[in-house]
Design an enzyme around this catalytic site. Sequence first.
Site, mmCIF file in Angstrom:
data_model
loop_
_atom_site.group_PDB
_atom_site.id
_atom_site.type_symbol
_atom_site.label_atom_id
_atom_site.label_comp_id
_atom_site.label_asym_id
_atom_site.label_seq_id
_atom_site.Cartn_x
_atom_site.Cartn_y
_atom_site.Cartn_z
ATOM 1 N N HIS A 1 -8.675 -12.623 -0.176
ATOM 2 C CA HIS A 1 -7.489 -11.802 -0.398
ATOM 3 C C HIS A 1 -6.322 -12.675 -0.857
ATOM 4 O O HIS A 1 -6.390 -13.904 -0.820
ATOM 5 C CB HIS A 1 -7.087 -11.055 0.878
ATOM 6 C CG HIS A 1 -7.933 -9.860 1.151
ATOM 7 N ND1 HIS A 1 -9.158 -9.950 1.766
ATOM 8 C CD2 HIS A 1 -7.735 -8.536 0.887
ATOM 9 C CE1 HIS A 1 -9.682 -8.729 1.881
ATOM 10 N NE2 HIS A 1 -8.837 -7.869 1.353
ATOM 11 N N HIS A 2 -5.254 -12.001 -1.258
ATOM 12 C CA HIS A 2 -4.043 -12.665 -1.717
ATOM 13 C C HIS A 2 -3.445 -13.562 -0.630
ATOM 14 O O HIS A 2 -3.744 -13.415 0.557
ATOM 15 C CB HIS A 2 -3.000 -11.625 -2.157
ATOM 16 C CG HIS A 2 -2.713 -10.604 -1.093
ATOM 17 N ND1 HIS A 2 -1.797 -10.814 -0.088
ATOM 18 C CD2 HIS A 2 -3.247 -9.374 -0.862
ATOM 19 C CE1 HIS A 2 -1.756 -9.762 0.709
ATOM 20 N NE2 HIS A 2 -2.634 -8.866 0.263
ATOM 21 N N GLY B 1 -9.829 -6.352 7.425
ATOM 22 C CA GLY B 1 -10.332 -5.110 7.999
ATOM 23 C C GLY B 1 -11.583 -4.640 7.296
ATOM 24 O O GLY B 1 -12.496 -4.073 7.919
ATOM 25 N N THR C 1 -4.093 0.849 8.724
ATOM 26 C CA THR C 1 -3.539 -0.395 9.254
ATOM 27 C C THR C 1 -4.660 -1.280 9.783
ATOM 28 O O THR C 1 -5.541 -0.813 10.508
ATOM 29 C CB THR C 1 -2.549 -0.088 10.393
ATOM 30 O OG1 THR C 1 -1.493 0.719 9.891
ATOM 31 C CG2 THR C 1 -1.976 -1.366 10.974
ATOM 32 N N THR C 2 -4.637 -2.564 9.408
ATOM 33 C CA THR C 2 -5.653 -3.487 9.892
ATOM 34 C C THR C 2 -5.093 -4.366 11.001
ATOM 35 O O THR C 2 -3.916 -4.322 11.319
ATOM 36 C CB THR C 2 -6.183 -4.361 8.741
ATOM 37 O OG1 THR C 2 -5.089 -5.073 8.144
ATOM 38 C CG2 THR C 2 -6.848 -3.497 7.687
ATOM 39 N N MET D 1 0.823 -1.204 0.000
ATOM 40 C CA MET D 1 0.000 0.000 0.000
ATOM 41 C C MET D 1 0.861 1.259 0.000
ATOM 42 O O MET D 1 0.539 2.242 -0.669
ATOM 43 C CB MET D 1 -0.940 0.010 1.211
ATOM 44 C CG MET D 1 -2.269 -0.681 0.971
ATOM 45 S SD MET D 1 -3.191 0.018 -0.424
ATOM 46 C CE MET D 1 -3.385 1.710 0.130
ATOM 47 N N THR E 1 -9.896 2.060 2.370
ATOM 48 C CA THR E 1 -9.947 3.428 1.856
ATOM 49 C C THR E 1 -10.619 3.521 0.486
ATOM 50 O O THR E 1 -10.704 4.606 -0.082
ATOM 51 C CB THR E 1 -8.535 4.027 1.749
ATOM 52 O OG1 THR E 1 -7.702 3.137 0.989
ATOM 53 C CG2 THR E 1 -7.932 4.235 3.127
ATOM 54 N N LYS F 1 -1.719 -12.180 2.850
ATOM 55 C CA LYS F 1 -2.412 -11.427 3.906
ATOM 56 C C LYS F 1 -2.361 -12.203 5.212
ATOM 57 O O LYS F 1 -2.602 -13.421 5.241
ATOM 58 C CB LYS F 1 -3.861 -11.148 3.507
ATOM 59 C CG LYS F 1 -4.571 -10.205 4.469
ATOM 60 C CD LYS F 1 -5.894 -9.724 3.891
ATOM 61 C CE LYS F 1 -6.607 -8.784 4.851
ATOM 62 N NZ LYS F 1 -5.814 -7.576 5.153
#
Length: 245
Positions: free
Chosen positions: A134-135, A144, A78-79, A15, A104, A138
């Site tokens: 997700h990939h 999150g 941040t998660t 990110m 976001t 993660k």
Amino acid sequence: MSSTAIGIIGSAGRMGQAIAQTIARRDDVTLAGGIDHGGNASSLAQTADVLVDFSSPEALEDTLDACVASGTPILIGTTGLQERHHYLIDDAAREIAIIQTGNTSLGVTMLAALVRDAAERLGDDWDIEILEMHHRHKVDAPSGTARLLGEAAAQGRQVDLDIVTEGGRTGITGPRKDGAIGFASLRGGSVAGDHRVIFAGPQERIELAHYAEDRGIFAKGAVRGALWLAGHAPGRFDMANVLGI
């Protein structure tokens, strides 16, 4: 045209790099710098108009202290945050402007508003399940974003998400609990982020979904949120405030 200087906490991560690339393509923002593990948050906070943080929960306390000391607003993406982190954010928000969000993306922000509205209007006889993928790299689950959508559903029903959460089903679990909000997480490949919220009612089903095709959408939303924060009065906000919904 004056530009807003954005500093990145976690600049070497996926990110962080995407945000730096987004900043480089715009003429209304500049990169104030970036740090990673072991970097000097205080120095960056003093040179930036606003910070964005996509690092780790362990670094958050020091980052917030640096922002409060310099009066620098911060967007926290941040998660994996725990309860104590939210207390720290609440305390810091008395002194500076903070956006804390699990996602976001502007599309996810709108999705959360739709989920909240649907949960409020459909009633408790509609079961809610949240599925995310997700990939393979993660490290936290549920994501999150899934938590953000779960919070939206819980707000619509006026319940505490932590009390009604149901996840990690395996073996003989018994029937689904009435009023539960279920979570399921999938991991694999290079998926940027897929999220589905399923409302399963008697003889019918509604699915609300968002599919992220490129990490750049999160970077664009983060920059938009940072611009909204710059110069803003103290308080705790989220991306819904940025969109005015």
